[in-house]
Structures are given as structure tokens and as C-alpha cells.
Design a protein around this motif. Structure first.
Motif, short mmCIF file in Angstrom:
data_model
loop_
_atom_site.label_atom_id
_atom_site.label_comp_id
_atom_site.label_asym_id
_atom_site.label_seq_id
_atom_site.Cartn_x
_atom_site.Cartn_y
_atom_site.Cartn_z
N ASP A 116 0.84 -1.20 0.00
CA ASP A 116 0.00 0.00 0.00
C ASP A 116 0.87 1.26 0.00
N TYR A 117 1.85 1.33 0.91
CA TYR A 117 2.73 2.49 0.97
C TYR A 117 3.61 2.60 -0.28
N ARG A 120 1.51 3.87 -3.16
CA ARG A 120 1.22 5.29 -2.97
C ARG A 120 2.43 6.13 -3.36
N ASP A 123 2.62 6.14 -7.12
CA ASP A 123 1.60 7.01 -7.70
C ASP A 123 2.03 8.48 -7.65
#
Length: 140
Positions: A116-117, A120, A123
Motif C-alpha cells: 500500500d505504501y 502510494r 503514484d
């Protein structure tokens, strides 16, 4: 214009995959230039430092500890993340901190949280790269 858009999307996707592989392969190698005494000394005086220096110290400590003591790596990475979330900073610095948090979680074997990190971070880097490419194409 359509071809330029396809090239930009393809470039972003390639960067995304490269950065993820690089993240997983590089791990915490950046923290090995410090020894434990230096890290502990920096941590002991971190409260007296300005926020940006605190963030760098916590990031360095996280990189150092992520393999030796993954829980400490996560602890220091999250402190850096909490600090950088409260101040005005550039996108790439924020993305770097997200990368460090993701790497720390990876070594702590919390893979879903790590991904997830890391995604992110990718992105934000992709957005930054896209806007940079668009500003360059506006010049041409």
C-alpha cells in the motif's frame, strides 16, 4: 496527440514496475553507511532538531534498523511519515518517505501494508513525472 498520450501512459507504467522491482531489491541498503552508535546518538537529540532534520534522522534510523530490528524500522519510518504529513513539503520528499515506510513494513513481513505504501509512493512519483513531461511538452 493520441500517440503522445499512449507513450506517456506506457512510460509511466514502465516506471511504476521498475520502481517497484527496484524497491524490493534495494531494500534498506542506504542505511548501512551509519553504525548503531551514530544512529542512537542522532535519535537521542532528535527532539531539539527542526522538523526537516527530524524526518531525515528518522528515515536514516528506519533504513538502518529495518533489517536488524524490523519493528524499530517501522517505528522510525512512521515517525518520519507523521512529521512529513504535518508540514509543507515537495511531492518527491513525501513519496520518498512513503517508500521508506513501505520498505520498513516489507522487512517486518507486513506485505499488504508495505505494498500500500509503496504503490502510494509510486503514484506520487508518476504524477510528478507526468506533470513534468506535460510541462516539457508545452514548451516544445
Amino acid at each position: 496527440m493520441y500517440i503522445r498520450g499512449m507513450i506517456v501512459r506506457f512510460t509511466i507504467e514502465l516506471m511504476r514496475r521498475f520502481l517497484l522491482v527496484f524497491t524490493l531489491l534495494s531494500g534498506c541498503f542506504g542505511g548501512f553507511s551509519q553504525n548503531q552508535h551514530q544512529i542512537d546518538s542522532m535519535i537521542s537529540v532528535v527532539d531539539s532538531m527542526p522538523d526537516l532534520q527530524k524526518i531525515k534522522i528518522y528515515e536514516t534510523a528506519s533504513r538502518y534498523y529495518c533489517r536488524k530490528s524490523p519493528e524499530l524500522g517501522v517505528k522510525y519510518a512512521l515517525r518520519a511519515y507523521e512529521l512529513i504529513s504535518t508540514i509543507e513539503t515537495d511531492t518527491l520528499s513525501f513519496a520518498n518517505t512513503l517508500h521508506i515506510v513501505g520498505t520498513a513494513y516489507w522487512f517486518n513481513k507486513e506485505i499488504p501494508t508495505a505494498l500500500d505504501y509503496l504503490f502510494r509512493s509510486l503514484d506520487l512519483r508518476s504524477e510528478e513525472h507526468t506533470s513534468e513531461l506535460q510541462s516539457r511538452s508545452d514548451i516544445v
